[in-house]
Design an enzyme around this catalytic site. Sequence first.
Site, PDB file in Angstrom:
ATOM      1  N   HIS A 185       0.833  -1.208   0.000  1.00 52.35           N
ATOM      2  CA  HIS A 185       0.000   0.000   0.000  1.00 52.35           C
ATOM      3  C   HIS A 185       0.869   1.261   0.000  1.00 52.35           C
ATOM      4  O   HIS A 185       1.311   1.733   1.044  1.00 52.35           O
ATOM      5  CB  HIS A 185      -0.906  -0.015   1.239  1.00 52.35           C
ATOM      6  CG  HIS A 185      -1.992   1.000   1.208  1.00 52.35           C
ATOM      7  ND1 HIS A 185      -3.253   0.742   1.686  1.00 52.35           N
ATOM      8  CD2 HIS A 185      -2.034   2.279   0.769  1.00 52.35           C
ATOM      9  CE1 HIS A 185      -4.022   1.810   1.551  1.00 52.35           C
ATOM     10  NE2 HIS A 185      -3.295   2.764   0.992  1.00 52.35           N
ATOM     11  N   HIS A 203       2.971  14.357   1.157  1.00 58.20           N
ATOM     12  CA  HIS A 203       2.380  15.686   0.910  1.00 58.20           C
ATOM     13  C   HIS A 203       3.482  16.725   1.093  1.00 58.20           C
ATOM     14  O   HIS A 203       4.476  16.473   1.769  1.00 58.20           O
ATOM     15  CB  HIS A 203       1.259  15.982   1.914  1.00 58.20           C
ATOM     16  CG  HIS A 203       0.070  15.085   1.782  1.00 58.20           C
ATOM     17  ND1 HIS A 203      -0.787  15.130   0.707  1.00 58.20           N
ATOM     18  CD2 HIS A 203      -0.399  14.105   2.588  1.00 58.20           C
ATOM     19  CE1 HIS A 203      -1.737  14.219   0.860  1.00 58.20           C
ATOM     20  NE2 HIS A 203      -1.520  13.577   1.987  1.00 58.20           N
ATOM     21  N   HIS A 242     -10.680   0.229   1.073  1.00 58.40           N
ATOM     22  CA  HIS A 242     -10.571   1.393   1.954  1.00 58.40           C
ATOM     23  C   HIS A 242     -11.946   1.522   2.596  1.00 58.40           C
ATOM     24  O   HIS A 242     -12.904   1.939   1.944  1.00 58.40           O
ATOM     25  CB  HIS A 242     -10.201   2.648   1.165  1.00 58.40           C
ATOM     26  CG  HIS A 242     -10.288   3.911   1.964  1.00 58.40           C
ATOM     27  ND1 HIS A 242      -9.175   4.615   2.365  1.00 58.40           N
ATOM     28  CD2 HIS A 242     -11.349   4.587   2.469  1.00 58.40           C
ATOM     29  CE1 HIS A 242      -9.560   5.675   3.071  1.00 58.40           C
ATOM     30  NE2 HIS A 242     -10.882   5.686   3.143  1.00 58.40           N
ATOM     31  N   PHE A 251      -4.747  14.455   4.722  1.00 56.68           N
ATOM     32  CA  PHE A 251      -4.465  13.251   5.500  1.00 56.68           C
ATOM     33  C   PHE A 251      -3.211  12.570   4.955  1.00 56.68           C
ATOM     34  O   PHE A 251      -3.040  12.481   3.748  1.00 56.68           O
ATOM     35  CB  PHE A 251      -5.618  12.249   5.334  1.00 56.68           C
ATOM     36  CG  PHE A 251      -6.933  12.658   5.945  1.00 56.68           C
ATOM     37  CD1 PHE A 251      -7.167  12.479   7.297  1.00 56.68           C
ATOM     38  CD2 PHE A 251      -7.950  13.194   5.163  1.00 56.68           C
ATOM     39  CE1 PHE A 251      -8.392  12.813   7.857  1.00 56.68           C
ATOM     40  CE2 PHE A 251      -9.179  13.540   5.713  1.00 56.68           C
ATOM     41  CZ  PHE A 251      -9.403  13.350   7.069  1.00 56.68           C
ATOM     42  N   GLY A 252      -2.377  12.010   5.828  1.00 59.08           N
ATOM     43  CA  GLY A 252      -1.338  11.100   5.332  1.00 59.08           C
ATOM     44  C   GLY A 252       0.045  11.318   5.892  1.00 59.08           C
ATOM     45  O   GLY A 252       0.425  12.444   6.241  1.00 59.08           O
ATOM     46  N   HIS A 307      -5.216  -0.783   5.935  1.00 59.81           N
ATOM     47  CA  HIS A 307      -4.957   0.056   7.120  1.00 59.81           C
ATOM     48  C   HIS A 307      -6.033  -0.030   8.213  1.00 59.81           C
ATOM     49  O   HIS A 307      -6.678   0.950   8.546  1.00 59.81           O
ATOM     50  CB  HIS A 307      -4.724   1.512   6.718  1.00 59.81           C
ATOM     51  CG  HIS A 307      -5.630   2.075   5.640  1.00 59.81           C
ATOM     52  ND1 HIS A 307      -7.002   2.031   5.716  1.00 59.81           N
ATOM     53  CD2 HIS A 307      -5.341   2.680   4.462  1.00 59.81           C
ATOM     54  CE1 HIS A 307      -7.509   2.602   4.635  1.00 59.81           C
ATOM     55  NE2 HIS A 307      -6.523   2.987   3.857  1.00 59.81           N
ATOM     56  N   ASN A 334      -5.620   9.148   7.504  1.00 60.29           N
ATOM     57  CA  ASN A 334      -6.914   8.494   7.314  1.00 60.29           C
ATOM     58  C   ASN A 334      -6.723   7.018   6.993  1.00 60.29           C
ATOM     59  O   ASN A 334      -6.065   6.712   6.000  1.00 60.29           O
ATOM     60  CB  ASN A 334      -7.678   9.179   6.169  1.00 60.29           C
ATOM     61  CG  ASN A 334      -9.108   8.695   6.073  1.00 60.29           C
ATOM     62  OD1 ASN A 334      -9.648   8.133   7.037  1.00 60.29           O
ATOM     63  ND2 ASN A 334      -9.727   8.887   4.925  1.00 60.29           N
ATOM     64  N   ASP A 393       1.200   2.570   3.879  1.00 60.55           N
ATOM     65  CA  ASP A 393       0.283   3.626   3.427  1.00 60.55           C
ATOM     66  C   ASP A 393       1.059   4.929   3.203  1.00 60.55           C
ATOM     67  O   ASP A 393       0.585   6.016   3.544  1.00 60.55           O
ATOM     68  CB  ASP A 393      -0.886   3.814   4.405  1.00 60.55           C
ATOM     69  CG  ASP A 393      -2.008   4.674   3.821  1.00 60.55           C
ATOM     70  OD1 ASP A 393      -1.951   5.017   2.619  1.00 60.55           O
ATOM     71  OD2 ASP A 393      -2.936   5.019   4.580  1.00 60.55           O
TER      72      ASP A 393
HETATM   73 ZN   LIG Z   1      -6.955   4.210   2.300  1.00 57.39          ZN
END
Ligand SMILES: [Zn+2]
Length: 426
Positions: free
Chosen positions: A60, A309, A179, A323-324, A232, A278, A305
């Site tokens: 992922h 950014h 997801h 998110f992330g 996740h 997320n 994941d």
């Molecule tokens: Zn996801």
Amino acid sequence: MGRLFQGAVVVDPMTGQSRVLDLLVEGQMIAQIGVDLETSSHEVIDLRGLHVLPGLIDPHVHLREPGQTHKETIETGTMAAAAGGFTQICCMPNTSPIVDSSEWVTFIRTTADRFGYATVHPIAAITKGSKGEELTDFDALKKAGAVGFSDDGRGVQSARVMRDALMAAKLLDLPIIVHAEDETLSGAGCMNAGDVAQQLQVPGILSSAETVMIARDVILAQETGAHVHMCHVSPEAAVSVIRYAKQQHVHVTAEVTPHHLLLTDELVLTLGAQAKVNPPLRSEADRAACVRGLLDGTLDMVATDHAPHTEEEKARGLVSGPFGFVGLEVSFPLLYTAFVKSGILSLEKLAYMMSTAPAKHFHLPGGRIEVGGLADFVAVDIAHERRVDVARFRSKGRNTPFVNRMLYGFPVMTIHRGQTVFLDAQ
Ligand SMILES: [Zn+2]
């Protein structure tokens, strides 16, 4: 002339045995494994003091290309993979445009192969534009090299569409990668719904937003006989649902991220948007349930994941920032330090969860070190502690809540198909 990698402790996740061995690589393959192999006609690479694991496999990753190349490119993302010990990664289709056609699947694979840092297996969209309405052409996408289907970034809101997707994916023997997020429950939340969100007076994301969809999709997987893979996983109740589904012999697999295993929503109090992801970081009870789920095999594998950014985007703050987290370059040392060094997990088991299990469940090559197998492996240093230094990341993303952590187990050398794709000279 081959390349002889000498004297490392070679970790075998299949047998749980680790031994000091030499590896002889010829071309892209491992030609010989043994004790004190003959050296005279080979290039000798001294790995004494290091541990060698099968190349890690991340199911992922967000590579951001096509489209958002200011965040990451296929080149920088695969360089980051190599630096993190990953020789194969699966990338999610929520780029711009969405990877919903065989042309984009081919573009990603061939671009990654051109750079050669890691093998990239694209995951194609379930629905056109990931809008959740019309299925993509699964057959054509598989022929182009897609290893599964996902609308990651969004949940498929319609149970009917998800059921049709499972039926179509089953015919091709590929997984639907979920997801899980029911948008009628997650709403405009920016962190876990709980005490911390209340204290900060920001909208929360309910655990049920995730668990409800996981429950729906294991029921649909049971009915259709398809393979459903849960991305996740974060709440305690979701771990319980997956555990129950496995007891009922539903073909369900699941992944968990290092951040959901190690962090809780309390971190939002100090890090703000830098702790925004997320699904969100959840409570201590949820975190502990994820660890238990990994240890008892309910959660099959680790996924980063990896979601890069820019600093400017994250600087928009908790409510409006994206998110992330990035994860490729720190995941192995994080989990080695937290779980192996502390005695909770063996190194062989961690190698299984980060390489063998994703290879097995996604039908990928690799996942172990064997004669005749691909020369994909990573040498890690478990003896020395080092700081997480984001300035040294190969990824364009610097957005990690683990900045400046002191960790053991950083990769020193990554070999992909016989070639050295990462070497840490320090
Ligand atoms: Zn996801």
